[in-house]
Design a protein around this motif. Structure first.
Motif, PDB file in Angstrom:
ATOM      1  N   VAL A   1       0.846  -1.197   0.000  1.00  0.00           N
ATOM      2  CA  VAL A   1       0.000   0.000   0.000  1.00  0.00           C
ATOM      3  C   VAL A   1       0.883   1.251   0.000  1.00  0.00           C
ATOM      4  O   VAL A   1       0.623   2.209  -0.745  1.00  0.00           O
ATOM      5  CB  VAL A   1      -0.979  -0.014   1.194  1.00  0.00           C
ATOM      6  N   ARG A   2       1.942   1.239   0.803  1.00  0.00           N
ATOM      7  CA  ARG A   2       2.859   2.401   0.822  1.00  0.00           C
ATOM      8  C   ARG A   2       3.509   2.608  -0.548  1.00  0.00           C
ATOM      9  O   ARG A   2       3.654   3.739  -1.014  1.00  0.00           O
ATOM     10  CB  ARG A   2       3.932   2.226   1.900  1.00  0.00           C
ATOM     11  N   GLU A   3       3.894   1.504  -1.216  1.00  0.00           N
ATOM     12  CA  GLU A   3       4.511   1.602  -2.546  1.00  0.00           C
ATOM     13  C   GLU A   3       3.521   2.179  -3.560  1.00  0.00           C
ATOM     14  O   GLU A   3       3.893   3.008  -4.389  1.00  0.00           O
ATOM     15  CB  GLU A   3       5.007   0.228  -3.001  1.00  0.00           C
ATOM     16  N   LYS A   4       2.270   1.726  -3.505  1.00  0.00           N
ATOM     17  CA  LYS A   4       1.256   2.275  -4.410  1.00  0.00           C
ATOM     18  C   LYS A   4       1.084   3.772  -4.163  1.00  0.00           C
ATOM     19  O   LYS A   4       0.967   4.549  -5.110  1.00  0.00           O
ATOM     20  CB  LYS A   4      -0.089   1.555  -4.238  1.00  0.00           C
ATOM     21  N   ALA A   5       1.061   4.164  -2.920  1.00  0.00           N
ATOM     22  CA  ALA A   5       0.912   5.584  -2.582  1.00  0.00           C
ATOM     23  C   ALA A   5       2.108   6.391  -3.095  1.00  0.00           C
ATOM     24  O   ALA A   5       1.941   7.497  -3.620  1.00  0.00           O
ATOM     25  CB  ALA A   5       0.765   5.756  -1.069  1.00  0.00           C
ATOM     26  N   ALA A   6       3.308   5.838  -2.965  1.00  0.00           N
ATOM     27  CA  ALA A   6       4.507   6.544  -3.423  1.00  0.00           C
ATOM     28  C   ALA A   6       4.497   6.714  -4.945  1.00  0.00           C
ATOM     29  O   ALA A   6       4.981   7.734  -5.458  1.00  0.00           O
ATOM     30  CB  ALA A   6       5.762   5.789  -2.986  1.00  0.00           C
ATOM     31  N   ARG A   7       3.920   5.746  -5.675  1.00  0.00           N
ATOM     32  CA  ARG A   7       3.837   5.846  -7.133  1.00  0.00           C
ATOM     33  C   ARG A   7       2.711   6.783  -7.587  1.00  0.00           C
ATOM     34  O   ARG A   7       2.618   7.123  -8.749  1.00  0.00           O
ATOM     35  CB  ARG A   7       3.616   4.462  -7.757  1.00  0.00           C
ATOM     36  N   ASP A   8       1.836   7.169  -6.668  1.00  0.00           N
ATOM     37  CA  ASP A   8       0.678   7.994  -7.008  1.00  0.00           C
ATOM     38  C   ASP A   8       0.546   9.171  -6.033  1.00  0.00           C
ATOM     39  O   ASP A   8      -0.467   9.320  -5.355  1.00  0.00           O
ATOM     40  CB  ASP A   8      -0.589   7.119  -6.985  1.00  0.00           C
ATOM     41  N   PRO A   9       1.569  10.038  -5.958  1.00  0.00           N
ATOM     42  CA  PRO A   9       1.515  11.133  -4.972  1.00  0.00           C
ATOM     43  C   PRO A   9       0.368  12.114  -5.226  1.00  0.00           C
ATOM     44  O   PRO A   9      -0.087  12.777  -4.298  1.00  0.00           O
ATOM     45  CB  PRO A   9       2.876  11.808  -5.101  1.00  0.00           C
ATOM     46  N   GLU A  10      -0.093  12.227  -6.457  1.00  0.00           N
ATOM     47  CA  GLU A  10      -1.196  13.133  -6.781  1.00  0.00           C
ATOM     48  C   GLU A  10      -2.565  12.472  -6.560  1.00  0.00           C
ATOM     49  O   GLU A  10      -3.594  13.115  -6.770  1.00  0.00           O
ATOM     50  CB  GLU A  10      -1.085  13.589  -8.240  1.00  0.00           C
ATOM     51  N   ARG A  11      -2.556  11.214  -6.175  1.00  0.00           N
ATOM     52  CA  ARG A  11      -3.790  10.424  -5.989  1.00  0.00           C
ATOM     53  C   ARG A  11      -4.655  10.464  -7.239  1.00  0.00           C
ATOM     54  O   ARG A  11      -5.865  10.676  -7.189  1.00  0.00           O
ATOM     55  CB  ARG A  11      -4.564  10.893  -4.770  1.00  0.00           C
ATOM     56  N   ALA A  12      -3.994  10.221  -8.374  1.00  0.00           N
ATOM     57  CA  ALA A  12      -4.674  10.250  -9.663  1.00  0.00           C
ATOM     58  C   ALA A  12      -5.315   8.909 -10.015  1.00  0.00           C
ATOM     59  O   ALA A  12      -6.214   8.868 -10.851  1.00  0.00           O
ATOM     60  CB  ALA A  12      -3.692  10.646 -10.763  1.00  0.00           C
ATOM     61  N   CYS A  13      -4.872   7.812  -9.408  1.00  0.00           N
ATOM     62  CA  CYS A  13      -5.456   6.505  -9.699  1.00  0.00           C
ATOM     63  C   CYS A  13      -6.896   6.462  -9.206  1.00  0.00           C
ATOM     64  O   CYS A  13      -7.227   7.066  -8.174  1.00  0.00           O
ATOM     65  CB  CYS A  13      -4.647   5.391  -9.044  1.00  0.00           C
ATOM     66  N   PHE A  14      -7.721   5.724  -9.922  1.00  0.00           N
ATOM     67  CA  PHE A  14      -9.139   5.629  -9.582  1.00  0.00           C
ATOM     68  C   PHE A  14      -9.335   5.253  -8.110  1.00  0.00           C
ATOM     69  O   PHE A  14      -8.777   4.266  -7.647  1.00  0.00           O
ATOM     70  CB  PHE A  14      -9.825   4.589 -10.476  1.00  0.00           C
ATOM     71  N   GLY A  15     -10.089   6.044  -7.394  1.00  0.00           N
ATOM     72  CA  GLY A  15     -10.438   5.776  -6.001  1.00  0.00           C
ATOM     73  C   GLY A  15      -9.442   6.258  -4.974  1.00  0.00           C
ATOM     74  O   GLY A  15      -9.750   6.298  -3.785  1.00  0.00           O
ATOM     75  N   ALA A  16      -8.243   6.631  -5.412  1.00  0.00           N
ATOM     76  CA  ALA A  16      -7.196   7.012  -4.458  1.00  0.00           C
ATOM     77  C   ALA A  16      -7.565   8.248  -3.646  1.00  0.00           C
ATOM     78  O   ALA A  16      -7.200   8.351  -2.472  1.00  0.00           O
ATOM     79  CB  ALA A  16      -5.874   7.230  -5.174  1.00  0.00           C
ATOM     80  N   GLU A  17      -8.293   9.153  -4.260  1.00  0.00           N
ATOM     81  CA  GLU A  17      -8.695  10.357  -3.532  1.00  0.00           C
ATOM     82  C   GLU A  17      -9.645  10.007  -2.384  1.00  0.00           C
ATOM     83  O   GLU A  17      -9.692  10.706  -1.376  1.00  0.00           O
ATOM     84  CB  GLU A  17      -9.350  11.370  -4.486  1.00  0.00           C
ATOM     85  N   THR A  18     -10.355   8.905  -2.524  1.00  0.00           N
ATOM     86  CA  THR A  18     -11.290   8.483  -1.477  1.00  0.00           C
ATOM     87  C   THR A  18     -10.567   7.724  -0.364  1.00  0.00           C
ATOM     88  O   THR A  18     -10.686   8.055   0.806  1.00  0.00           O
ATOM     89  CB  THR A  18     -12.409   7.595  -2.067  1.00  0.00           C
ATOM     90  N   HIS A  19      -9.817   6.674  -0.723  1.00  0.00           N
ATOM     91  CA  HIS A  19      -9.186   5.839   0.317  1.00  0.00           C
ATOM     92  C   HIS A  19      -7.833   6.360   0.761  1.00  0.00           C
ATOM     93  O   HIS A  19      -7.341   5.974   1.822  1.00  0.00           O
ATOM     94  CB  HIS A  19      -9.090   4.375  -0.124  1.00  0.00           C
ATOM     95  N   ARG A  20      -7.226   7.240  -0.035  1.00  0.00           N
ATOM     96  CA  ARG A  20      -5.988   7.930   0.306  1.00  0.00           C
ATOM     97  C   ARG A  20      -4.845   6.984   0.705  1.00  0.00           C
ATOM     98  O   ARG A  20      -3.935   7.367   1.429  1.00  0.00           O
ATOM     99  CB  ARG A  20      -6.246   8.957   1.394  1.00  0.00           C
ATOM    100  N   TYR A  21      -4.928   5.731   0.270  1.00  0.00           N
ATOM    101  CA  TYR A  21      -3.897   4.734   0.572  1.00  0.00           C
ATOM    102  C   TYR A  21      -3.673   4.572   2.078  1.00  0.00           C
ATOM    103  O   TYR A  21      -2.561   4.355   2.541  1.00  0.00           O
ATOM    104  CB  TYR A  21      -2.576   5.068  -0.132  1.00  0.00           C
TER     105      TYR A  21
END
Length: 183
Positions: A13-33
């Motif tokens: 989960v931390r790695e996914k968050a590091a690859r998506d700092p802008e939270r551009a991946c679908f749903g990331a803005e909601t769950h925020r990793y």
């Protein structure tokens, strides 16, 4: 109990968050990793007893050892029970989540033995009995864990307007790790 590599999941989960700092991946803005703390076994047992169900082992183990949501596929994994907010936090659940946990709904027999492609319309409420809402894709489309019957443990997508009720994963572990290992 189906065990999880808790530190491996958290690192993923931390790695996914590091690859998506802008939270551009679908749903990331909601769950925020973010993962909330796991639930105590007594709280999980109380949920099962209250609803007259036994949670599939992969999912039960996840909420008991990894977390009670939300980092995960779609807009994130819905909490099994409402998390206790930390100081300054506010947790809200929507009407669909609350309806999903009405007495008798989770223990009702899951009515389908086979996928039902196409429009479900008003039947969506009846067809989702015996399932636990895991995630929301948006536009009224939900990902659900089948709780009983021959399909117990499978993950299905419920799209009342166009997609119908169709399986998307053989189980919670595969569904979650596909997201964790994906882009």
């Amino acid at each position: 109990m189906e065990s999880w590599d808790v530190e491996g999941v958290r690192a993923g989960v931390r790695e996914k968050a590091a690859r998506d700092p802008e939270r551009a991946c679908f749903g990331a803005e909601t769950h925020r990793y973010q993962l909330t703390p796991p639930l105590p076994g007594a709280e999980i047992r109380a949920f099962e007893e209250t609803h007259g169900i036994e949670l599939p082992a992969e999912y039960r183990s996840f909420v008991a050892t990894v977390g009670n949501g939300p980092a995960g596929p779609c807009h994130g994994v819905m909490p099994l029970t409402v998390p206790r907010p930390q100081a300054g936090e506010e947790w809200a659940v929507d009407d669909a989540w609350e309806e999903d946990r009405q007495p008798g709904r989770l223990s009702a027999p899951f009515p389908l033995a086979e996928p039902l492609p196409g429009r479900m319309g008003a039947r969506a409420d009846t067809l989702s009995r015996g399932t636990l809402m895991l995630a929301e894709r948006g536009c009224g489309i939900f990902i659900r864990l089948i709780l009983n019957g021959p399909r117990a443990g499978e993950i299905w997508q419920f799209d009342p307007d166009w997609g119908g009720c169709v399986p998307v994963s053989p189980g919670f572990r595969a569904w979650y790790t596909d997201w964790l290992d994906g882009p």
